[in-house]
Design a protein around this motif. Structure first.
Motif, mmCIF file in Angstrom:
data_model
loop_
_atom_site.group_PDB
_atom_site.id
_atom_site.type_symbol
_atom_site.label_atom_id
_atom_site.label_comp_id
_atom_site.label_asym_id
_atom_site.label_seq_id
_atom_site.Cartn_x
_atom_site.Cartn_y
_atom_site.Cartn_z
ATOM 1 N N LEU A 39 0.830 -1.210 0.000
ATOM 2 C CA LEU A 39 0.000 0.000 0.000
ATOM 3 C C LEU A 39 0.864 1.259 0.000
ATOM 4 O O LEU A 39 0.399 2.351 0.346
ATOM 5 C CB LEU A 39 -0.919 -0.004 1.228
ATOM 6 C CG LEU A 39 -1.882 -1.199 1.319
ATOM 7 C CD1 LEU A 39 -2.580 -1.215 2.677
ATOM 8 C CD2 LEU A 39 -2.899 -1.148 0.196
ATOM 9 N N ALA A 40 2.129 1.111 -0.395
ATOM 10 C CA ALA A 40 3.071 2.238 -0.366
ATOM 11 C C ALA A 40 2.657 3.326 -1.351
ATOM 12 O O ALA A 40 2.148 3.041 -2.440
ATOM 13 C CB ALA A 40 4.471 1.754 -0.691
ATOM 14 N N MET A 41 2.901 4.564 -0.962
ATOM 15 C CA MET A 41 2.670 5.705 -1.845
ATOM 16 C C MET A 41 3.907 6.030 -2.666
ATOM 17 O O MET A 41 3.833 6.698 -3.688
ATOM 18 C CB MET A 41 2.278 6.943 -1.017
ATOM 19 C CG MET A 41 0.945 6.811 -0.313
ATOM 20 S SD MET A 41 -0.424 6.651 -1.483
ATOM 21 C CE MET A 41 -0.443 8.272 -2.211
ATOM 22 N N ASN A 42 5.058 5.566 -2.208
ATOM 23 C CA ASN A 42 6.304 5.817 -2.904
ATOM 24 C C ASN A 42 7.235 4.637 -2.651
ATOM 25 O O ASN A 42 7.556 4.347 -1.502
ATOM 26 C CB ASN A 42 6.945 7.117 -2.403
ATOM 27 C CG ASN A 42 8.172 7.525 -3.221
ATOM 28 O OD1 ASN A 42 8.807 6.713 -3.879
ATOM 29 N ND2 ASN A 42 8.510 8.800 -3.164
ATOM 30 N N PRO A 43 7.687 3.941 -3.694
ATOM 31 C CA PRO A 43 8.557 2.790 -3.484
ATOM 32 C C PRO A 43 9.885 3.147 -2.852
ATOM 33 O O PRO A 43 10.605 2.268 -2.377
ATOM 34 C CB PRO A 43 8.755 2.233 -4.908
ATOM 35 C CG PRO A 43 8.451 3.363 -5.822
ATOM 36 C CD PRO A 43 7.405 4.171 -5.130
ATOM 37 N N ALA A 44 10.228 4.433 -2.848
ATOM 38 C CA ALA A 44 11.468 4.857 -2.208
ATOM 39 C C ALA A 44 11.265 5.143 -0.725
ATOM 40 O O ALA A 44 12.228 5.422 -0.014
ATOM 41 C CB ALA A 44 12.019 6.094 -2.904
ATOM 42 N N ALA A 45 10.021 5.104 -0.233
ATOM 43 C CA ALA A 45 9.732 5.365 1.185
ATOM 44 C C ALA A 45 8.682 4.363 1.643
ATOM 45 O O ALA A 45 7.482 4.651 1.675
ATOM 46 C CB ALA A 45 9.243 6.798 1.373
ATOM 47 N N LEU A 46 9.122 3.160 1.982
ATOM 48 C CA LEU A 46 8.223 2.074 2.364
ATOM 49 C C LEU A 46 8.008 2.049 3.869
ATOM 50 O O LEU A 46 8.880 2.464 4.648
ATOM 51 C CB LEU A 46 8.796 0.734 1.905
ATOM 52 C CG LEU A 46 9.088 0.606 0.402
ATOM 53 C CD1 LEU A 46 9.770 -0.719 0.121
ATOM 54 C CD2 LEU A 46 7.808 0.732 -0.396
ATOM 55 N N ILE A 47 6.858 1.522 4.288
ATOM 56 C CA ILE A 47 6.567 1.422 5.711
ATOM 57 C C ILE A 47 7.529 0.453 6.395
ATOM 58 O O ILE A 47 7.878 0.619 7.565
ATOM 59 C CB ILE A 47 5.094 1.010 5.943
ATOM 60 C CG1 ILE A 47 4.718 1.212 7.413
ATOM 61 C CG2 ILE A 47 4.850 -0.418 5.485
ATOM 62 C CD1 ILE A 47 3.234 1.055 7.680
ATOM 63 N N SER A 48 8.010 -0.540 5.642
ATOM 64 C CA SER A 48 8.941 -1.516 6.224
ATOM 65 C C SER A 48 10.300 -0.898 6.529
ATOM 66 O O SER A 48 11.094 -1.466 7.273
ATOM 67 C CB SER A 48 9.122 -2.696 5.273
ATOM 68 O OG SER A 48 9.702 -2.269 4.054
ATOM 69 N N GLN A 49 10.563 0.280 5.975
ATOM 70 C CA GLN A 49 11.836 0.952 6.217
ATOM 71 C C GLN A 49 11.780 1.878 7.427
ATOM 72 O O GLN A 49 12.797 2.474 7.793
ATOM 73 C CB GLN A 49 12.234 1.763 4.967
ATOM 74 C CG GLN A 49 12.440 0.911 3.733
ATOM 75 C CD GLN A 49 12.629 1.754 2.478
ATOM 76 O OE1 GLN A 49 12.361 2.964 2.477
ATOM 77 N NE2 GLN A 49 13.089 1.117 1.407
ATOM 78 N N GLN A 50 10.599 2.018 8.032
ATOM 79 C CA GLN A 50 10.428 2.930 9.157
ATOM 80 C C GLN A 50 10.486 2.159 10.467
ATOM 81 O O GLN A 50 10.128 0.983 10.534
ATOM 82 C CB GLN A 50 9.084 3.678 9.055
ATOM 83 C CG GLN A 50 8.736 4.198 7.678
ATOM 84 C CD GLN A 50 9.782 5.151 7.128
ATOM 85 O OE1 GLN A 50 10.341 5.958 7.865
ATOM 86 N NE2 GLN A 50 10.068 5.031 5.833
ATOM 87 N N SER A 51 10.918 2.848 11.504
ATOM 88 C CA SER A 51 10.890 2.235 12.845
ATOM 89 C C SER A 51 9.565 2.513 13.536
ATOM 90 O O SER A 51 9.062 1.685 14.294
ATOM 91 C CB SER A 51 12.045 2.771 13.696
ATOM 92 O OG SER A 51 11.968 4.185 13.818
#
Length: 394
Positions: free
Chosen positions: A338-350
């Motif tokens: 459901l990402a809005m930008n493949p360069a900023a994924l939820i899996s990359q966030q803490s």
């Protein structure tokens, strides 16, 4: 104002210093009188005459005649009033020159007006469409007289493009010839014009130009967008997603351009029945949505429920779930699909902030009357969240 006056004052001081330098550093020779100068000149003439007599260049009679003539001229010249070379009063000269320059420059400045205000007034005067068309027409006439100027034809093509004169822009690009062969921006622009003129058809020359542009610059923005559009128009949805995702990685996550590209990617995935990117294990958010009892009656079947996750402090979502309202409690999951930008994924966030909104229109911006929850900050990986919709957007 001071940013203008200080440099102007410094330039004035420099000019005065250069102009008045001879008055501050006068040579001693300046005090030599005309009488002394004449005497020195005739002394040299007499010595030269004596040398000529001794070497035999002239005879005695000629020597006596010339010697007498020089003595007579020397007597006349040294009888004149001695007007010693002088600059007069140095202090008065310096003061006069300084005052004259300051008064003259000040007068011109105040007569013409504040330079900054003049510049601002000129900037406020917009260039009219007629002015632009006139300049472009003059440029086109100049190019007709110089048809070998390929760079000029490319510039004219860009000008026509800005004016919306697509057929004229295409003709100008044709006359630019080999100049654009190594210019990826121009190749992509030419391809875009050709496709637009063909109602979105990229086959043939537009396709070739896009491929050539990407060969020169694989990250060219316009070429990547056109390559995705070309693939999308021929139902090559996987290729369209590939090109657009490469483009999205180069765009600022919160920009309008990034949102537009992500919407196109989502559309291509939907039409091509393409699987979404697999989220890293445990790198999503899940839970249950409930609604306050006093608001339940306000929910309509045609409304949309939106679950929005953002990186703390940012407006651009990292994931958005949007679907029709169903019965409560309602389970949800947010992950990289459901990402809005493949360069900023939820899996990359803490951690992320998360909120729920029930909307009549599904618009990105909350509207008055939407039902909303509190905004929570949660750890990515949480799977047992409980979010209650208990407020009305004012």
């Amino acid at each position: 104002m001071m940013s203008f006056l200080i440099p102007a004052f410094c330039i004035l001081l420099l000019a005065l210093g250069l102009l008045l330098r001879p008055l501050f550093f006068r040579r001693q020779a300046a005090s030599t009188s005309r009488r002394q100068m004449n005497a020195a000149i005739y002394r040299e003439e007499l010595e030269k005459l004596e040398q000529e007599r001794q070497t035999g260049e002239i005879d005695t009679a000629s020597y006596e005649m010339a010697h007498a003539e020089l003595r007579h001229r020397l007597f006349q010249d040294t009888q004149e009033v001695d007007d010693q070379a002088s600059f007069g009063s140095t202090k008065k000269t310096i003061v006069f020159v300084c005052l004259a320059i300051v008064l003259l420059s000040s007068g011109i400045y105040f007569y013409q007006g504040d330079a900054l205000k003049i510049a601002e007034e000129n900037a406020k005067q917009p260039v009219s469409q007629a002015d632009v068309e006139k300049m472009v027409s003059e440029f086109a006439a100049k190019m007709e007289k110089d048809p070998t100027n390929l760079q000029g034809w490319a510039m004219l093509a860009r000008s026509y493009r800005v004016m919306g004169r697509i057929p004229d822009a295409i003709k100008a690009y044709e006359r630019a010839g080999s100049y654009i062969n190594n210019q990826p921006e121009l190749l992509a622009d030419y391809a875009d014009l050709l496709a637009a003129n063909a109602n979105g058809n990229f086959s043939g020359k537009p396709h070739q130009l896009i491929a050539q542009a990407l060969k020169l610059d694989p990250n060219n923005f316009l070429a990547l967008w056109l390559a995705g559009s070309d693939a999308f128009s021929t139902n090559q949805f996987a290729l369209a997603v590939q090109n657009w995702e490469k483009l999205a990685k180069q765009l600022p996550p919160q920009s309008e351009e990034a949102r537009a590209v992500m919407n196109s990617i989502a559309e291509a995935r939907a039409k091509g029945h393409l699987a979404a990117p697999i989220a890293a294990a445990g790198k999503g958010i899940g839970g249950v949505i409930t609604i306050a009892a006093d608001l339940a009656s306000r929910v309509k079947p045609d409304q949309l429920i939106m679950v929005i996750a953002r990186k703390p402090g940012e407006r651009m979502p990292v994931a958005v779930l949007k679907r029709p309202v169903s019965a409560f409690p309602m389970r949800f999951t947010l992950d990289d699909s459901l990402a809005m930008n493949p360069a900023a994924l939820i899996s990359q966030q803490s951690e992320v902030t998360i909120e729920v909104r029930i909307s009549k229109t599904g618009m990105a911006k909350a509207e008055a009357g939407d039902l909303i929850s509190n905004v929570q900050t949660v750890k990515v990986g949480s799977s047992n969240l409980r979010i209650n919709v208990d407020q009305v957007q004012k």
